[in-house]
Write an enzyme that holds these catalytic residues in place. Structure first.
Site, mmCIF file in Angstrom:
data_model
loop_
_atom_site.group_PDB
_atom_site.id
_atom_site.type_symbol
_atom_site.label_atom_id
_atom_site.label_comp_id
_atom_site.label_asym_id
_atom_site.label_seq_id
_atom_site.Cartn_x
_atom_site.Cartn_y
_atom_site.Cartn_z
ATOM 1 C CG HIS A 192 -132.681 -0.231 166.061
ATOM 2 N ND1 HIS A 192 -131.424 0.239 165.998
ATOM 3 C CD2 HIS A 192 -132.125 -1.706 166.644
ATOM 4 C CE1 HIS A 192 -130.638 -0.763 166.267
ATOM 5 N NE2 HIS A 192 -130.923 -1.966 166.283
ATOM 6 C CG ASP A 226 -130.489 3.291 166.910
ATOM 7 O OD1 ASP A 226 -131.457 3.431 167.276
ATOM 8 O OD2 ASP A 226 -130.191 2.982 166.319
ATOM 9 C CB SER A 274 -128.503 -3.540 167.605
ATOM 10 O OG SER A 274 -128.027 -3.411 166.009
#
Length: 475
Positions: free
Chosen positions: A117, A147, A223
């Site tokens: 992402h 992911d 992230s």
């Protein structure tokens, strides 16, 4: 309330720090190189995390991704009625969108792991190292389901990198550090413990599930960053938080290192997509009520509700009603854990599976395979003056089941993608087409023939997420 909760914790940390300092003074002479080496004793770990940070931080990078998106400028924006009726007619203008994240160097030749992402659909990726060196990067492999994305830094060599640890050996209570670039303020380190294991995607969001949970502060921008142990080894890739405000509330999740390592291995082998073994199973966690109904001594394992005939688990002798308790000697208590265990082993590997049938323990070795793409999917896309224009359909086989996340019992013709016109008519990917204007559909050719022979009134019978749906409209 938070002040009352935090004050005792601060006091305990201060006491622990003083005790560790006293212990260190009594047991070891000062080491001038301690700041640049991995901790050699528990006393050193208690005293400071700096040696771990010095070891691991150089391999954690900042990632800047740029993508171009189409933004609609609608005069009806914000109006619930007119936006729904005329929103698709609004002109679109390209807009540059930037995203910020973190990544981890896992290969000295410039192999970097981050979240999908962070870099998905990016047109330009720039990676900045801890020592301020900058590299352009390209995506070697991207997998939205897990992911994860694997990047290759252009022209990089002899870079600092992190080694993987065995994430199956991680225990609740282990000390960990989260390293990343939250909010774009620069590289930041937060400490905590592993606060939970095998957290499923039902609690976290999309993904393969079975995440590592930590209370180390993770915020936007973290992230793709590293979760490391006290030896500076990679435990997992930070990927998500549970939060009502967008900031850290002490519940963060990381993708286990064993899964990351498998994705990296496939990328280095030249694959541009992650292929995970196919289970061909559906089931649910055994709760107290299920355990009592099945006469089990305690609520452990996953009870199978269906097993595809071509599943490798079916070949090993498992069937609906069996309760899988272990995969390769590791307990499994959710379907996501089963998927994770086999995904970390890879296609072609063998795993030992233990299960219960009528209360009797059984076991077998399962050869892991990719989902077979047979019989032929007969894929085709409808085009022409029809409300089904742009509709892509295929015959269901195990590979299609896996790609669309359909239950093993699903059969027939399925929508793999809906174009603009067919999406406006109400079609969605994953819909099973049963009939068009009363005529049963038995092949993708039937869909094409019926799509081009309809009148102004249309009636489409579907199955969507296990429920019957009828689309009726005029065209």
């Amino acid at each position: 309330m938070s002040r009352l909760r935090l004050a005792p914790v601060v006091s305990l940390v201060a006491v622990a720090g003083l005790a560790a300092l006293a212990l260190h003074a009594e047991t070891a002479a000062p080491d001038p190189d301690a700041a640049s080496t991995v901790p050699a004793s528990q006393a050193q770990i208690d005293l400071s995390f700096a040696p771990v940070v010095h070891s691991a931080a150089p391999a954690v990078v900042n990632i800047y991704a740029t993508r171009v998106v189409d933004q609609k400028a609608s005069p009806f924006a914000g109006d619930p009625l007119f936006e729904r009726l005329f929103g698709d007619l609004a002109p679109t203008t390209p807009r540059v969108q930037n995203s910020l994240g973190s990544g981890v160097i896992v290969g000295s030749d410039g192999i970097v792991v981050t979240n999908f992402h962070v870099v998905g659909s990016a047109t330009e990726i720039r990676v900045v190292l801890n020592d301020r060196r900058e590299y352009a990067a390209t995506v070697m492999l991207g997998d939205e389901d897990s992911d994860l994305a694997i990047l290759k830094l252009d022209g990089a060599s002899d870079l600092p990198s992190l080694a993987f640890t065995d994430s199956d050996a991680i225990e609740v209570g282990d000390l960990v550090l989260a390293i990343g670039n939250p909010f774009g303020v620069g590289q930041t380190v937060s400490s905590g413990i592993v606060s939970g294991l095998a957290r499923s995607s039902t609690a976290v969001g999309d993904g393969l599930g079975a995440f590592i949970q930590t209370d180390a502060a993770i915020n936007p921008g973290n992230s793709g960053g590293a979760l490391v142990d006290m030896q500076g080894r990679l435990v997992g890739i930070n990927t998500a938080i549970l939060s009502r405000t967008g900031g850290s509330l002490g519940i963060g999740f990381a993708i286990p290192a064993n899964l990351v390592a498998q994705v990296v291995t496939q990328a280095q082998a030249g694959s541009d997509r992650f292929t995970k073994p196919w289970a061909g199973l559906t089931g649910q966690a055994v709760d107290a009520a299920t355990a009592e109904a099945m006469g089990l001594p305690r609520p452990d394992g996953v009870v199978l509700s269906s097993v595809h005939p071509e599943s490798p688990f079916a070949a090993a002798g498992l069937k609906a009603g069996d309760v899988i308790t272990e995969v390769d000697g590791l307990p499994v208590n959710s379907p996501q854990e089963i998927v994770l265990r086999i995904a970390t082993r890879g296609v072609g590997a063998k795993v030992d599976v233990s299960w219960l049938r009528d209360g009797e323990a059984q076991g077998a070795t399962v050869l892991l395979i990719a989902a077979p793409d047979s019989p032929a999917r007969e894929a085709r896309t409808i085009s022409g003056d029809t409300p089904l224009d742009g509709l892509s359909v295929a015959r269901i086989n195990p590979a299609v089941l896996e790609e669309l996340d359909l239950p093993p019992k699903a059969d027939g013709i399925v929508v793999t993608q809906a174009g603009r016109t067919s999406a406006a008519a109400g079609f969605r990917a994953g819909d099973l087409i049963l009939a068009i204007n009363g005529a049963e559909v038995g092949s993708t050719a039937d869909v094409e023939t019926l799509a081009l022979s309809g009148d102004r009134r249309w009636r489409i019978d579907l199955v969507r997420q296990g429920k019957p749906v009828r689309l009726q409209f005029r065209y």
